[in-house]
Write an enzyme that holds these catalytic residues in place. Structure first.
Site, mmCIF file in Angstrom:
data_model
loop_
_atom_site.group_PDB
_atom_site.id
_atom_site.type_symbol
_atom_site.label_atom_id
_atom_site.label_comp_id
_atom_site.label_asym_id
_atom_site.label_seq_id
_atom_site.Cartn_x
_atom_site.Cartn_y
_atom_site.Cartn_z
ATOM 1 N N CYS A 77 -38.152 -42.498 79.018
ATOM 2 C CA CYS A 77 -39.528 -42.284 78.576
ATOM 3 C C CYS A 77 -40.510 -43.052 79.470
ATOM 4 O O CYS A 77 -40.601 -42.785 80.654
ATOM 5 C CB CYS A 77 -39.684 -42.614 77.097
ATOM 6 S SG CYS A 77 -41.225 -41.974 76.381
ATOM 7 N N HIS A 174 -36.112 -38.836 74.829
ATOM 8 C CA HIS A 174 -35.342 -39.919 74.221
ATOM 9 C C HIS A 174 -33.920 -39.434 73.941
ATOM 10 O O HIS A 174 -33.681 -38.810 72.909
ATOM 11 C CB HIS A 174 -36.005 -40.371 72.916
ATOM 12 C CG HIS A 174 -37.279 -41.105 73.134
ATOM 13 N ND1 HIS A 174 -37.319 -42.457 73.406
ATOM 14 C CD2 HIS A 174 -38.564 -40.680 73.141
ATOM 15 C CE1 HIS A 174 -38.568 -42.829 73.565
ATOM 16 N NE2 HIS A 174 -39.346 -41.773 73.418
ATOM 17 N N GLU A 176 -31.483 -41.137 72.993
ATOM 18 C CA GLU A 176 -30.982 -41.851 71.801
ATOM 19 C C GLU A 176 -31.453 -41.207 70.505
ATOM 20 O O GLU A 176 -30.938 -41.525 69.429
ATOM 21 C CB GLU A 176 -31.386 -43.331 71.862
ATOM 22 C CG GLU A 176 -32.830 -43.652 71.546
ATOM 23 C CD GLU A 176 -33.833 -43.394 72.659
ATOM 24 O OE1 GLU A 176 -35.009 -43.791 72.470
ATOM 25 O OE2 GLU A 176 -33.471 -42.818 73.713
#
EC number: 4.3.2.10
Length: 192
Positions: A77, A174, A176
């Site tokens: 990011c 992202h 994650e």
């Protein structure tokens, strides 16, 4: 394998750490230059506003450490954006790893872009075994397509969802927070 997540006060480090725990890797959070330099793999996270995050990185003295790394490095990011030449957000000078300037989405689209978007035009080892799918993003600024683009998204126009130059990788999204698809990208990074 020693995986270090750079902790410079501007990152989404806990969610990234938990994502690697799910993959069986206990990442180390560190702002120690020697520990970062000796890691097998390095994550450069980032959340927030570019000029503030870059100021924190400079205060920590880690900007030169990052650019000198020779092992695989993944910017996530804002981390990816700070690896570019510059950002229009706060007129910020970046690390200059990726030869592209980060710009703001045009007024024709709602900003920030929040939510799921399709990732396309996948290239390279980071996307090994993956097809086009959906990833999770939260951002108002983006890196236009360039020679270092290895994946794109479209929001008003096509832009770089991922960049690569030598041992440096960057993802605008992202991983994650992108479910099994994002987990596979993180696993591919570990396997580089």
């Amino acid at each position: 394998m020693k995986l270090v997540i750079i902790d410079y006060g501007a990152g989404n480090i806990q969610s990234i750490k938990f994502a690697f725990q799910r993959l069986g890797i206990e990442a180390v959070l560190s702002n120690d230059a020697q520990e970062i330099s000796k890691a097998d793999k390095v994550i450069f996270p980032g959340v927030g506003e570019a000029s503030t995050a870059m100021a924190k990185l400079r205060e920590s003295g880690l900007q030169d450490v990052i650019t000198d790394l020779s092992q695989p490095v993944l910017g996530i990011c804002l981390g990816m954006q700070l690896m570019c030449n510059s950002s229009k957000e706060g007129n910020t000078k970046g690390l200059g790893i990726f030869n592209v300037d980060v710009v703001k989405f045009k007024a024709a689209v709602k900003v920030p872009q929040i939510g799921w978007n399709r990732i396309e035009n996948l290239e390279g080892e980071l996307f090994k075994g993956l097809q086009e799918d959906y990833i999770y993003l939260v951002h108002s600024f983006y890196a236009p397509k360039s020679n270092e683009t290895i994946a794109t998204c479209t929001y008003g126009e096509a832009y770089s969802a991922a960049l690569q130059k030598d041992n440096f990788y960057g993802v605008q999204f992202h991983p994650e927070k992108s479910g099994d698809y994002g987990a596979k990208i993180l696993k591919n990074f570990l396997d580089l």
